[in-house]
Design a protein around this motif. Structure first.
Motif, PDB file in Angstrom:
ATOM      1  N   LEU A 139     -40.110-100.425  43.350  1.00  0.00           N
ATOM      2  CA  LEU A 139     -38.726-100.493  43.533  1.00  0.00           C
ATOM      3  C   LEU A 139     -37.979 -99.921  42.650  1.00  0.00           C
ATOM      4  O   LEU A 139     -38.191-100.195  41.367  1.00  0.00           O
ATOM      5  N   PHE A 140     -36.734 -99.345  42.977  1.00  0.00           N
ATOM      6  CA  PHE A 140     -35.805 -98.938  42.117  1.00  0.00           C
ATOM      7  C   PHE A 140     -35.257-100.316  41.563  1.00  0.00           C
ATOM      8  O   PHE A 140     -34.940-100.130  40.167  1.00  0.00           O
ATOM      9  N   SER A 141     -35.142-101.280  41.990  1.00  0.00           N
ATOM     10  CA  SER A 141     -34.503-102.568  41.195  1.00  0.00           C
ATOM     11  C   SER A 141     -35.505-103.074  40.311  1.00  0.00           C
ATOM     12  O   SER A 141     -34.997-103.622  39.344  1.00  0.00           O
ATOM     13  N   GLU A 142     -36.812-102.584  40.217  1.00  0.00           N
ATOM     14  CA  GLU A 142     -37.756-103.019  39.194  1.00  0.00           C
ATOM     15  C   GLU A 142     -37.848-102.025  38.205  1.00  0.00           C
ATOM     16  O   GLU A 142     -37.827-102.442  36.976  1.00  0.00           O
ATOM     17  N   LEU A 143     -37.384-100.789  38.593  1.00  0.00           N
ATOM     18  CA  LEU A 143     -37.716 -99.662  37.676  1.00  0.00           C
ATOM     19  C   LEU A 143     -36.542 -99.917  36.760  1.00  0.00           C
ATOM     20  O   LEU A 143     -36.329 -99.814  35.485  1.00  0.00           O
ATOM     21  N   LYS A 144     -35.128-100.211  37.137  1.00  0.00           N
ATOM     22  CA  LYS A 144     -33.728-100.247  36.581  1.00  0.00           C
ATOM     23  C   LYS A 144     -34.088-101.351  35.581  1.00  0.00           C
ATOM     24  O   LYS A 144     -33.137-101.661  34.429  1.00  0.00           O
ATOM     25  N   LYS A 145     -34.788-102.386  35.646  1.00  0.00           N
ATOM     26  CA  LYS A 145     -34.981-103.577  34.618  1.00  0.00           C
ATOM     27  C   LYS A 145     -35.709-103.241  33.410  1.00  0.00           C
ATOM     28  O   LYS A 145     -35.787-103.990  32.247  1.00  0.00           O
ATOM     29  N   LYS A 146     -36.249-102.050  33.307  1.00  0.00           N
ATOM     30  CA  LYS A 146     -37.158-101.807  32.348  1.00  0.00           C
ATOM     31  C   LYS A 146     -36.453-100.906  31.050  1.00  0.00           C
ATOM     32  O   LYS A 146     -35.510-100.252  31.406  1.00  0.00           O
ATOM     33  N   GLU A 147     -36.758-101.312  29.947  1.00  0.00           N
ATOM     34  CA  GLU A 147     -36.098-100.545  28.781  1.00  0.00           C
ATOM     35  C   GLU A 147     -36.734 -99.330  28.573  1.00  0.00           C
ATOM     36  O   GLU A 147     -37.833 -99.221  28.902  1.00  0.00           O
ATOM     37  N   VAL A 148     -36.022 -98.305  28.157  1.00  0.00           N
ATOM     38  CA  VAL A 148     -36.553 -97.083  28.015  1.00  0.00           C
ATOM     39  C   VAL A 148     -36.508 -96.590  26.368  1.00  0.00           C
ATOM     40  O   VAL A 148     -35.596 -97.001  25.769  1.00  0.00           O
ATOM     41  N   ILE A 149     -37.664 -96.207  25.982  1.00  0.00           N
ATOM     42  CA  ILE A 149     -37.987 -96.167  24.416  1.00  0.00           C
ATOM     43  C   ILE A 149     -38.328 -94.642  24.161  1.00  0.00           C
ATOM     44  O   ILE A 149     -39.301 -94.265  25.087  1.00  0.00           O
ATOM     45  N   ASN A 150     -37.867 -94.072  23.353  1.00  0.00           N
ATOM     46  CA  ASN A 150     -38.162 -92.796  22.787  1.00  0.00           C
ATOM     47  C   ASN A 150     -39.255 -92.796  21.995  1.00  0.00           C
ATOM     48  O   ASN A 150     -39.204 -93.150  21.102  1.00  0.00           O
ATOM     49  N   GLU A 192     -36.737 -94.980  19.266  1.00  0.00           N
ATOM     50  CA  GLU A 192     -35.237 -95.492  19.752  1.00  0.00           C
ATOM     51  C   GLU A 192     -35.400 -96.440  20.875  1.00  0.00           C
ATOM     52  O   GLU A 192     -35.979 -95.644  21.981  1.00  0.00           O
ATOM     53  N   ARG A 193     -34.657 -97.007  20.992  1.00  0.00           N
ATOM     54  CA  ARG A 193     -34.354 -97.771  22.384  1.00  0.00           C
ATOM     55  C   ARG A 193     -33.001 -97.051  23.100  1.00  0.00           C
ATOM     56  O   ARG A 193     -31.889 -96.907  22.525  1.00  0.00           O
ATOM     57  N   LEU A 194     -33.144 -96.453  24.176  1.00  0.00           N
ATOM     58  CA  LEU A 194     -32.302 -95.777  24.924  1.00  0.00           C
ATOM     59  C   LEU A 194     -31.511 -96.381  25.610  1.00  0.00           C
ATOM     60  O   LEU A 194     -30.322 -96.024  25.970  1.00  0.00           O
ATOM     61  N   GLY A 195     -31.913 -97.470  26.222  1.00  0.00           N
ATOM     62  CA  GLY A 195     -31.193 -98.175  27.276  1.00  0.00           C
ATOM     63  C   GLY A 195     -32.242 -98.570  28.563  1.00  0.00           C
ATOM     64  O   GLY A 195     -33.328 -98.520  28.510  1.00  0.00           O
ATOM     65  N   LYS A 196     -31.234 -98.846  29.591  1.00  0.00           N
ATOM     66  CA  LYS A 196     -32.194 -99.262  30.843  1.00  0.00           C
ATOM     67  C   LYS A 196     -31.664 -98.018  31.779  1.00  0.00           C
ATOM     68  O   LYS A 196     -30.593 -97.424  31.842  1.00  0.00           O
ATOM     69  N   VAL A 197     -32.677 -97.764  32.876  1.00  0.00           N
ATOM     70  CA  VAL A 197     -32.295 -96.828  33.943  1.00  0.00           C
ATOM     71  C   VAL A 197     -31.065 -97.313  34.581  1.00  0.00           C
ATOM     72  O   VAL A 197     -31.039 -98.536  35.142  1.00  0.00           O
ATOM     73  N   ALA A 198     -30.176 -96.415  34.856  1.00  0.00           N
ATOM     74  CA  ALA A 198     -28.861 -96.751  35.611  1.00  0.00           C
ATOM     75  C   ALA A 198     -29.163 -95.797  37.198  1.00  0.00           C
ATOM     76  O   ALA A 198     -28.532 -96.434  38.072  1.00  0.00           O
ATOM     77  N   ASP A 199     -29.787 -94.778  36.997  1.00  0.00           N
ATOM     78  CA  ASP A 199     -29.932 -93.853  38.210  1.00  0.00           C
ATOM     79  C   ASP A 199     -30.953 -92.908  38.108  1.00  0.00           C
ATOM     80  O   ASP A 199     -31.743 -92.948  37.197  1.00  0.00           O
TER      81      ASP A 199
END
Length: 77
Positions: free
Chosen positions: A2-13, A18-25
């Motif tokens: 689900l998108f609600s699960e995806l947007k809770k994950k940290e995005v790492i390059n 580097e930690r980029l943040g969390k998915v917003a859209d």
């Protein structure tokens, strides 16, 4: 997933850890449902607003792994 699960994950390059943040859209094809891009708000943005840094737009091809807690991407910044 689900998108609600995806947007809770940290995005790492992967390039510089580097930690980029969390998915917003995300951007997807409405006919096929295929995801094209993930959008992560730039640094110092509050709820995706009120910041001067541009958003990170990550193509689906640049996603290397979606794990239980993080999303690993390979982008040049």
């Amino acid at each position: 997933m689900l998108f609600s699960e995806l947007k809770k994950k940290e995005v790492i390059n992967l390039k510089n850890c580097e930690r980029l943040g969390k998915v917003a859209d995300l951007e997807f094809d409405e006919c096929t449902g295929q995801i094209f891009k993930l959008i992560i708000p730039g640094e110092n943005k509050w709820c995706g607003f009120f910041g001067n840094e541009p958003d990170y737009v990550i193509r689906y091809q640049d996603i290397k792994k979606i794990g239980p807690d993080i999303i690993v991407v390979d982008i040049c910044r």
